[in-house]
Scaffold this motif. Structure first.
Motif, PDB file in Angstrom:
ATOM      1  N   VAL A  56      38.859  11.678 -11.779  1.00  0.00           N
ATOM      2  CA  VAL A  56      37.503  11.348 -10.760  1.00  0.00           C
ATOM      3  C   VAL A  56      37.158  12.451 -10.328  1.00  0.00           C
ATOM      4  O   VAL A  56      37.991  13.200  -9.448  1.00  0.00           O
ATOM      5  N   GLN A  57      36.099  13.042 -10.187  1.00  0.00           N
ATOM      6  CA  GLN A  57      35.434  14.155  -9.472  1.00  0.00           C
ATOM      7  C   GLN A  57      34.498  13.593  -8.601  1.00  0.00           C
ATOM      8  O   GLN A  57      33.514  12.869  -8.808  1.00  0.00           O
ATOM      9  N   TYR A  58      34.599  13.876  -7.118  1.00  0.00           N
ATOM     10  CA  TYR A  58      33.609  13.364  -6.105  1.00  0.00           C
ATOM     11  C   TYR A  58      33.304  14.534  -5.207  1.00  0.00           C
ATOM     12  O   TYR A  58      34.040  15.407  -4.969  1.00  0.00           O
ATOM     13  N   PHE A  59      32.178  14.207  -4.539  1.00  0.00           N
ATOM     14  CA  PHE A  59      31.403  15.287  -3.848  1.00  0.00           C
ATOM     15  C   PHE A  59      31.166  14.828  -2.400  1.00  0.00           C
ATOM     16  O   PHE A  59      30.168  15.087  -1.784  1.00  0.00           O
ATOM     17  N   GLY A  60      31.904  13.914  -1.814  1.00  0.00           N
ATOM     18  CA  GLY A  60      31.916  13.402  -0.488  1.00  0.00           C
ATOM     19  C   GLY A  60      33.054  12.657   0.104  1.00  0.00           C
ATOM     20  O   GLY A  60      34.123  12.843  -0.719  1.00  0.00           O
ATOM     21  N   GLU A  61      32.679  11.915   1.023  1.00  0.00           N
ATOM     22  CA  GLU A  61      34.026  11.094   1.539  1.00  0.00           C
ATOM     23  C   GLU A  61      33.684   9.680   1.990  1.00  0.00           C
ATOM     24  O   GLU A  61      32.267   9.500   2.448  1.00  0.00           O
ATOM     25  N   ASN A  62      34.491   8.872   1.694  1.00  0.00           N
ATOM     26  CA  ASN A  62      34.260   7.457   1.995  1.00  0.00           C
ATOM     27  C   ASN A  62      35.476   6.871   2.253  1.00  0.00           C
ATOM     28  O   ASN A  62      36.556   6.654   1.126  1.00  0.00           O
ATOM     29  N   ALA A  63      36.098   6.178   3.249  1.00  0.00           N
ATOM     30  CA  ALA A  63      37.366   5.696   3.534  1.00  0.00           C
ATOM     31  C   ALA A  63      37.638   4.626   2.593  1.00  0.00           C
ATOM     32  O   ALA A  63      39.027   4.629   1.818  1.00  0.00           O
ATOM     33  N   ASP A  64      36.705   3.684   2.118  1.00  0.00           N
ATOM     34  CA  ASP A  64      36.820   2.609   1.288  1.00  0.00           C
ATOM     35  C   ASP A  64      37.201   2.966   0.032  1.00  0.00           C
ATOM     36  O   ASP A  64      37.893   2.651  -0.932  1.00  0.00           O
ATOM     37  N   PHE A  65      36.347   4.073  -0.591  1.00  0.00           N
ATOM     38  CA  PHE A  65      36.493   4.636  -1.926  1.00  0.00           C
ATOM     39  C   PHE A  65      37.884   5.365  -2.033  1.00  0.00           C
ATOM     40  O   PHE A  65      38.581   5.338  -3.048  1.00  0.00           O
ATOM     41  N   GLU A  66      38.371   5.947  -1.114  1.00  0.00           N
ATOM     42  CA  GLU A  66      39.593   6.626  -1.306  1.00  0.00           C
ATOM     43  C   GLU A  66      40.753   5.829  -1.279  1.00  0.00           C
ATOM     44  O   GLU A  66      41.685   5.807  -1.966  1.00  0.00           O
ATOM     45  N   LYS A  67      40.587   4.449  -0.649  1.00  0.00           N
ATOM     46  CA  LYS A  67      41.641   3.614  -0.583  1.00  0.00           C
ATOM     47  C   LYS A  67      41.452   2.784  -2.133  1.00  0.00           C
ATOM     48  O   LYS A  67      42.751   2.647  -2.405  1.00  0.00           O
ATOM     49  N   MET A  68      40.527   2.650  -2.486  1.00  0.00           N
ATOM     50  CA  MET A  68      40.368   2.058  -3.854  1.00  0.00           C
ATOM     51  C   MET A  68      41.077   3.042  -4.899  1.00  0.00           C
ATOM     52  O   MET A  68      41.913   2.773  -5.842  1.00  0.00           O
ATOM     53  N   LEU A  69      40.847   4.176  -4.623  1.00  0.00           N
ATOM     54  CA  LEU A  69      41.438   5.328  -5.772  1.00  0.00           C
ATOM     55  C   LEU A  69      42.854   5.380  -5.717  1.00  0.00           C
ATOM     56  O   LEU A  69      43.666   5.593  -6.751  1.00  0.00           O
ATOM     57  N   LYS A  70      43.411   5.103  -4.663  1.00  0.00           N
ATOM     58  CA  LYS A  70      44.992   5.137  -4.641  1.00  0.00           C
ATOM     59  C   LYS A  70      45.545   3.760  -5.218  1.00  0.00           C
ATOM     60  O   LYS A  70      46.650   3.695  -5.946  1.00  0.00           O
ATOM     61  N   HIS A  71      44.638   2.777  -5.090  1.00  0.00           N
ATOM     62  CA  HIS A  71      45.093   1.407  -6.092  1.00  0.00           C
ATOM     63  C   HIS A  71      45.012   1.554  -7.528  1.00  0.00           C
ATOM     64  O   HIS A  71      45.913   1.274  -8.146  1.00  0.00           O
ATOM     65  N   TYR A  72      44.116   2.636  -7.836  1.00  0.00           N
ATOM     66  CA  TYR A  72      44.001   2.880  -9.408  1.00  0.00           C
ATOM     67  C   TYR A  72      44.781   4.305  -9.860  1.00  0.00           C
ATOM     68  O   TYR A  72      44.790   4.514 -10.878  1.00  0.00           O
ATOM     69  N   ALA A  73      45.395   4.821  -8.662  1.00  0.00           N
ATOM     70  CA  ALA A  73      46.166   6.046  -9.187  1.00  0.00           C
ATOM     71  C   ALA A  73      46.712   5.855 -10.552  1.00  0.00           C
ATOM     72  O   ALA A  73      47.690   5.162 -10.820  1.00  0.00           O
ATOM     73  N   ALA A  74      46.940   7.057 -11.215  1.00  0.00           N
ATOM     74  CA  ALA A  74      47.753   7.055 -12.427  1.00  0.00           C
ATOM     75  C   ALA A  74      48.923   7.478 -12.256  1.00  0.00           C
ATOM     76  O   ALA A  74      49.203   8.147 -11.255  1.00  0.00           O
ATOM     77  N   ALA A  75      49.916   6.910 -12.789  1.00  0.00           N
ATOM     78  CA  ALA A  75      51.447   7.209 -12.331  1.00  0.00           C
ATOM     79  C   ALA A  75      51.733   8.391 -13.001  1.00  0.00           C
ATOM     80  O   ALA A  75      51.362   8.941 -13.682  1.00  0.00           O
TER      81      ALA A  75
END
Length: 75
Positions: A56-75
């Motif tokens: 995922v490449q993104y160009f901004g900040e959003n706390a809820d989006f960041e939290k979701m990315l942690k949930h789907y983080a690849a092992a």
């Protein structure tokens, strides 16, 4: 630009991800090998398939989006 590795297990995960990405007011791209897909496109995201490690490449900040990315983080 920020990059994170994620992985989805089912289509429901993809749908949740696309919905959250659509709420962000910045660009979010998904990279798999040499293919870039708009993360806000459900059809594009489903076309990538499941159980693959995606970048995922993104160009901004959003706390809820960041939290979701942690949930789907690849092992």
């Amino acid at each position: 630009m920020t990059e994170k590795k994620i992985q989805f297990e089912n289509t429901a995960d993809v749908e949740k991800f696309v919905k959250m990405a659509g709420q962000c007011d910045f660009e979010i791209d998904i990279l798999y090998q040499h293919v870039y897909v708009d993360a806000k496109s459900l059809l594009g995201m489903l076309g990538l398939g499941l159980a693959k490690e995606l970048t995922v490449q993104y160009f901004g900040e959003n706390a809820d989006f960041e939290k979701m990315l942690k949930h789907y983080a690849a092992a």
